[in-house]
Design an enzyme around this catalytic site. Structure first.
Site, mmCIF file in Angstrom:
data_model
loop_
_atom_site.group_PDB
_atom_site.id
_atom_site.type_symbol
_atom_site.label_atom_id
_atom_site.label_comp_id
_atom_site.label_asym_id
_atom_site.label_seq_id
_atom_site.Cartn_x
_atom_site.Cartn_y
_atom_site.Cartn_z
ATOM 1 N N ASP A 196 0.797 -1.229 0.000
ATOM 2 C CA ASP A 196 0.000 0.000 0.000
ATOM 3 C C ASP A 196 0.830 1.281 0.000
ATOM 4 O O ASP A 196 0.281 2.356 -0.268
ATOM 5 C CB ASP A 196 -0.914 0.030 1.235
ATOM 6 C CG ASP A 196 -2.324 -0.422 0.911
ATOM 7 O OD1 ASP A 196 -2.608 -0.668 -0.273
ATOM 8 O OD2 ASP A 196 -3.134 -0.533 1.834
ATOM 9 N N HIS A 237 5.950 -1.087 -7.020
ATOM 10 C CA HIS A 237 7.088 -1.928 -6.640
ATOM 11 C C HIS A 237 7.590 -2.623 -7.901
ATOM 12 O O HIS A 237 6.824 -3.267 -8.614
ATOM 13 C CB HIS A 237 6.682 -2.944 -5.580
ATOM 14 C CG HIS A 237 6.320 -2.320 -4.265
ATOM 15 N ND1 HIS A 237 7.204 -1.602 -3.495
ATOM 16 C CD2 HIS A 237 5.142 -2.298 -3.580
ATOM 17 C CE1 HIS A 237 6.609 -1.161 -2.402
ATOM 18 N NE2 HIS A 237 5.348 -1.568 -2.434
ATOM 19 N N GLY A 282 -2.410 -0.728 -8.583
ATOM 20 C CA GLY A 282 -1.282 0.170 -8.765
ATOM 21 C C GLY A 282 -0.173 -0.058 -7.761
ATOM 22 O O GLY A 282 0.605 0.837 -7.478
ATOM 23 N N LYS A 283 -0.076 -1.276 -7.230
ATOM 24 C CA LYS A 283 0.899 -1.531 -6.164
ATOM 25 C C LYS A 283 2.156 -2.219 -6.660
ATOM 26 O O LYS A 283 3.259 -1.924 -6.208
ATOM 27 C CB LYS A 283 0.244 -2.390 -5.077
ATOM 28 C CG LYS A 283 -0.932 -1.721 -4.372
ATOM 29 C CD LYS A 283 -1.651 -2.717 -3.457
ATOM 30 C CE LYS A 283 -2.842 -2.067 -2.752
ATOM 31 N NZ LYS A 283 -3.592 -3.063 -1.933
ATOM 32 N N VAL A 284 1.978 -3.182 -7.562
ATOM 33 C CA VAL A 284 3.100 -4.030 -7.958
ATOM 34 C C VAL A 284 3.165 -4.080 -9.477
ATOM 35 O O VAL A 284 2.151 -4.303 -10.139
ATOM 36 C CB VAL A 284 2.922 -5.464 -7.403
ATOM 37 C CG1 VAL A 284 3.984 -6.393 -7.949
ATOM 38 C CG2 VAL A 284 2.949 -5.447 -5.892
#
Lengths: 368, 368, 368, 368
Positions: free
Chosen positions: A274, A289, A317-319
Site C-alpha cells: 500500500d 514496486h 497500482g501496487k506491484v
C-alpha cells in the site's frame, strides 16, 4: 495495580512433565551461507515445471533486485518463521546488505527473535503433540504450542515484561513500531548484546535497518504496552500505528525503486504494497514496486489478501508485473533456496547500505 | 502540502472502458433472515461426515453461545467478506443482538462497509479478469480487483478522504481504533445515515457495539491517518494501537464468559484470542474463551496462526476445548449456514444487549 | 487355497472396545428432496463473490444440463462421498432422471454403496480419532478409519467375499466394470433388494444406468477378483479395463451432447473427459463435453489432473468453455446445494430416461 | 473401421502459431546425482520446524529403507511428474537399485515417459497460458496444456498409435498392465532403444523392475487399447486389471518387508497400500508396509484417499506407524531433496537387485 506484569502463568502447576515434553531439544537455525550447492539446484529447476520453475524464477528475481543498486529491498514476514529455524537466514540477509527494511508480524520480531536474544529457545515438539490432544497437558506445564514447536510460557512472560520495562523508559509521546523495535535493539546493545548467536532486532539496530510491525499490539510487546498503559495511566508513551504508515511511505518517496520479498501474506504484505498508493495519495508520483516475490501456500480462491496474486496487486497500482513471481510452498522449503541463491550469486556485493533508519533521525512528522 | 488528499488516481486515464468492465452489475448481499430452510439443511448435516458435520457442530455451538446469556459474543473478520456479499449477515447479527463486539481487518470495516455507507458499491468482475491478464487495463480505468470483484478506485479515494476529514475533527490525543470507527459511525449518523440499506459501522454505532481494527493503518483509513499527520504535523490526533489491546482486554475482564465466531484468521483471530492472556498478565483470573468457531481454508501445515487449530490455542490458555470447532470452507459458503442457523433457531431472543461501548465512556486508561 | 476369502481379519483380537468406538452412531444420508429452501439460498448467492457465486453458477449449469434434453448427464465420483452421507443425493438423482451414467472410484460403488446395500453401516468417529493416535487401537478392533468415519472391517470382508461369489457365477470371459457392477445390482435384485433404503447400485440396475469404475481392482471388489483368480486359475472370468474405455466411448458416439457433474477429480474425471478424444481417435467427430462442473478442494498449483481447470481440459479438446464452472469446496457442503437446486428447479421433469445400459445389451465389441 | 488410429487431430488447423507457443523451449530433467550439496541442506533441516523437518525425516526414512536389505522399495507416482522434469530422478533410482517396483498413473508412464522415449518432448508454456484464456488457441494448434507445460497432440497421437501397434502383436489373452508396460520396454529395446537419454520404461525393462498402472486405460495406451479392440473385435488381447492386483500382491507375499515412497496420492497410493490386506485376505500373514513416505499438497480435511494420513492407513492394517512421514509440498520441490539425499547417502550400495519381473516369468495365475 503494581508496576509490573504478572509473569507467572497462573495455570503452570505441573513442571514435572515439562522436561519430558522438551526432551527432543531445540530448534536450530539453518545456515545457507555454507551451502553453495543451492545455486546448482535452483539453476537446475529453471526448466522444470510447477513450483520448481516458479521458485527458480523467484530466486532469479531476488538476484536481480540485489543487482539493481537503485532498488530498496523490503522483506515482509508473516507466519511463524523465526521459531521454525529460518532466523539465521534473515540475519545473514541483514549482515550481507541483502535487505533494506523489514515489515513483519510482531510475533516474528518480538516473541521469537527478541525472545531468543534474551537467551531463550524454541523446542521441537513430538509428532503426537500436533494432534492437539495433549494441549491441556501442555497448558499445565505452561508450554505454548506452534504446530510442531514448543515455547516456554514462563520465558515468554519475561519477554513481555522486558518490553514493558523498555517502554517505561521511553519519551512520553507517540512512537512508531519502528521506533519501538529500535528501542528493543538499543536495549540489547546496552545490555551486552543478544544472548544468542544471531538476532534480527540487534543486527538491524546496528545497521540502521528499519523494522515495522504494523499490528504491533498483536504480539508479546502488546502485553508490555498494555501493562505500561495500566501502570502509567495518562502519563505514558503510546504506539502510534498511523506513524508506521507515514514513515514507511516516506521511504518509498525518498527511494522510488523498490522490490519486495514476501514470506507469507497477512498485514505485512498488504501494508507494504500500500505504500505506493499512499505516496500517490500524498501527491508523489511513486512507481509501483518494481520487483515482487511471494512465498505462500494460501489459496487464491478464498479471495483473501494473503493469497491474492501479485498481478491482482497491479490493478491497485501496487506491484509492477514484469518481475513478479509467486511460489506455492511452505516457507521452510522455499526460502532457504531463494535466499541461499541470492547469497551465493553475490549480487549484493555491489550494493551500498541504505541505512534507512537515518532517514527518520531528524524527521519531524509533517515535514514532507 | 495541501490539507487534503490527492483523490484523483494519477493513472486513471481511460474511463471509456470502465463501463464495459462494470457491466455485470453490483455485488448483492445475502439475506439469511428470509431463509428459514437453512435450519433443516444444517440439522441434516449433523450425522454426515467431513465439513458438513463440522459445520453443523459449529452452527450448534453458535446457537449455544447465544443461549448462554452470560456469554459475550465476539465476531472476528478477516478476508474480503463485505465486498463478497456477506455484509447484511453481519448487520443482521448486530440488529438481532447476536454479537457484542467485532474485531476486524480495517478493509472490511472502512474500505468495504463504510465505503458502501458513503453510497458506493462493489462490482461483479467477469470470469476472465481472475486471470490477472487484464489488471493493467483495470489500472488504466482506476478499477481495483479483489479476485472476482471490482472497486472503483476513484470512489475509494473519496472514502480515504472522508476518513481524513473525520480525523481532522477529533480531539488531539491518542485514540483507539474503536474510538475511530465510532467516529465514522457518528459521521454517518450526523450526515443523514448510511446511503445504503445496511451498514455495520452505523448499526454498531447505534447499538453501542465496539468495533476494533487492530491493524487500523492497513486500510483506507490508513491513508486518511497519514494525510492527517502530514497536514497537521505534531498538532494532531493519533491512532494508538496499544489502546486497542488495553480496551478489548477490559471487556474480557468485565465479562469473563466469552465466545468467538471467527471468519478467517489473521490479526483479528490472534488479537482476540490473546485477550485472555492479557487479562491474566494484568493479574485477573480470566477464563479461556468458552466457545470458539473458526471458518477457514488455511492449511494447518504451514504453521501460521491463521490456520492454527483452536486446540493449539488451548495450549496457550486462550480457548477452551469443550465447545470449539473449525470449519474447512471458504466463508461465503459456510457463514450463511452458520449465521442463518443461529438466527432462525432464535437463541438470541433471550439475550440482553451488552452495550459494551458504554464501558469505555467514562473509562480512563489506567483506572483498572 | 480354499475357494473363499479369509474373511476374519487376523488382527481383530479386541472386540471389547469396539462398541465404545462405535457409540456415536451411524452416518445418515442427507435428503435434499425435502429442502426446497435450497433454491432461494443458491439464488441469493448469484450476485455474491468467491465460492458462493461459483456455486450458484454451477447449480445453474446443472439445471441447464437437465433442461437440454439432448444432453447425456455423466456424474463422476471421487473421494469418500457415500460414506460421508451423500448417497441419498445420488440415488435421488438416479430416481428422478437427473443422471444418465456414473463413473466412479470403486470405493464409492462397492465398499460404500454395495456395502450398505448388504445391510452394513458407516459410523461416526469421535473427533479425537482424527488425530491418528488411536489407529492402532482401531486396528485391534478391526475398525477402518476414513478421516472422521469408521467402517467395520469384518463387515467389509463380507462385502469382499460377496463380490467373489458373484464373480464366480459369471461367464468365463473379459467383463467391463460396467458389467461387473451390473452383476452386483442383479445380485441385490435377486436376493430381496438392498437391505437399506437407498442404493446407487440397485437403483442404477433397475433403471439401466451404467456405472463404470475405471480402476475397479482398487476397491473391495478387487479382493473378490483376486480371490476368484486364485481359486479358479486360468478357468476364470476377468475384469477387462480396456473394455470400460471402449464402452463409455460408445456412449459419447451415440449421444454426442454430454454434460459432466464431477465430484472430486482422480481417475473418474480424466477417464470421462477423455472419451471425447477417444471418439475422435476412432474417427468420429464428437463434440467436446458441452457442460462441465467440478467440485474440488484440490490446488491447481500442483499440476495434477484432479485440480486442473476445466479450461485446461479445453486445450485437450475435452471440455467446452461456455458452460463450465469449478467450485472450490469440500463436497459435503457444495453438492447438497447444487443437487438440491437441480432437483427443486425441476428441469429434469421433461427429460426422457436414456437407459444407456441397453446400448450394450446386444453390442459386440468391434461392431462399431 | 480401419486398423489404425485417426492420428491427425481433427481440430489442428492452425499450425502457424504453434512455433510461437513453443518458443520457450523444452522441459529439462533435473539430475540430482550431480548435487551432493543436497545432503547438507537436508541435514540442516532436521532441527527446523514444519515442512523442512518433515522432509528431512522423510529423506532419512528413505535412506533407512535402502539400508534395510530385506526391504522391497515400491515407488508410487501420481500427478504430472515426468512432464515436470522429474523423470531423470526416477531413472537414476532405477539405475542405482533404489527402487524395486513402480505403481503409477498411466500418464506418467505412457504419455510422458514412453512418449519421450519415442523422441518427443514437453515444452515450457508462457506464464499467461496458465490463465486458461488461450486454451482455445492452443486447441487450434493441437497443443495440450498441463498447467504450465505444453504437449504436441500430434506427437501424442503417434504415441497412442504406437501402443496400438504393440498391443496388436501380443498374445490373445488377458494381460496385466505390468505385462503391457513390459511390452512397451521390449518395443523400445527392439527398436534401437529410447530416443532420449533416460527412460523409465526402458530402464525398468532392462533391470526386471515391474511397473503397474492400475488404471491403465486412463492414459495414452487406453486409446491404443480401444483402437485394438475396435479393429480386432472378439479376437483380441485385453488388459486384465484384476491380474494387476493379483500380481502385485504376489510380490508382497514373496517379499514381506516393504517400504513405500509415494509421490502424490490417487489410485497408485491406495492400490499399493491395499496389497497388505489382499495378502491377508488370501490367507497370508503379511506385515504392514514397514516404511512409508508421501509427498502431497492434498488437504486431509476433504476425507479423500489422496490426502489421508499414513496413520489412517494403519487403522486399515496397511502401513506401520513407526517409520512413516508425510511431506506437505508440491513434488518438484520435495522429491529432488528426498531422492538426492537417498542417492548421496549411498545406502543403496549394499542392496541386491530384486529383479521382481522374474517372479512372474513362469507364474501361472492361481499357482499361489
Amino acid at each position: 495495580m503494581s508496576d509490573t506484569l504478572n509473569v507467572t502463568p497462573l495455570k503452570a502447576s505441573s513442571t514435572a512433565k515439562k522436561g519430558e515434553f522438551l526432551r527432543l531439544g531445540t530448534i536450530e537455525h539453518l545456515d545457507v551461507t555454507k551451502m553453495p550447492g543451492i545455486v546448482q539446484l535452483v539453476d537446475g529447476m529453471k526448466n522444470m515445471a510447477f513450483s520448481a520453475r516458479d521458485l527458480a524464477r523467484a530466486a532469479d528475481i531476488y538476484d536481480r533486485m540485489l543487482r539493481d543498486t537503485e532498488c530498496g529491498v523490503i522483506l515482509t514476514l508473516a507466519g511463524s518463521l523465526n521459531s521454525a529455524g529460518l532466523k539465521k537466514i534473515f540475519v545473514d540477509m541483514i549482515r550481507n546488505n541483502m535487505v533494506d527494511a523489514i515489515v513483519s508480524t510482531g510475533a516474528n520480531i518480538v516473541d521469537q527473535d527478541f525472545f531468543e536474544a534474551l537467551g531463550f529457545k524454541h523446542y521441537i515438539a513430538e509428532d503426537r503433540l500436533k494432534s492437539g490432544l495433549f494441549d491441556g497437558e501442555l497448558r499445565d506445564c505452561a508450554l505454548d504450542r506452534i504446530y510442531d514447536t514448543l515455547i516456554d510460557e514462563e520465558e515468554l512472560r519475561i519477554c513481555d515484561e522486558t518490553t514493558q520495562k523498555i517502554f517505561n523508559e521511553l519519551e512520553l509521546r507517540p512512537h512508531s513500531s519502528r521506533e519501538l523495535v529500535h528501542a528493543l535493539g538499543k536495549y540489547l546493545d546496552e545490555n551486552g548484546g543478544p544472548k544468542c548467536a544471531d538476532s534480527i532486532v540487534y543486527e538491524a539496530y546496528k545497521r540502521d535497518i528499519p523494522i515495522f510491525c504494523p499490528a504491533f499490539s498483536d504480539c508479546s510487546a502488546g502485553f508490555g504496552l498494555v501493562a505500561h498503559y495500566v501502570s502509567r495511566g495518562e502519563t505514558r508513551m503510546s504506539w502510534d500505528g498511523g506513524k508506521d504508515f507515514y514513515e514507511i511511505t516516506q521511504l518509498k518517496i525518498k527511494n522510488p525503486t523498490t522490490g519486495l520479498l514476501m514470506i507469507g501474506g497477512g498485514v505485512p504484505k498488504n501494508f507494504t504494497q500500500d505504500i505506493v498508493v499512499c505516496a500517490e495519495v500524498l501527491g508523489h508520483d511513486a512507481p509501483m514496486h518494481k520487483y515482487a516475490i511471494q512465498v505462500t501456500v494460501a489459496d487464491v480462491r478464498d479471495g483473501a489478501l494473503s493469497s491474492s496474486t501479485l498481478k491482482e496487486a497491479s490493478s491497485w497500482g501496487k506491484v509492477d508485473v514484469v518481475w513478479e513471481q509467486m511460489v506455492f510452498s511452505e516457507a521452510t522449503l522455499a526460502l532457504p533456496l531463494i535466499a541461499g541463491y541470492g547469497y551465493h550469486k553475490g549480487g549484493w556485493k555491489n550494493r551500498t547500505a541504505k541505512h534507512w533508519n537515518k532517514v527518520f533521525e531528524d524527521a519531524t512528522v509533517g515535514a514532507a
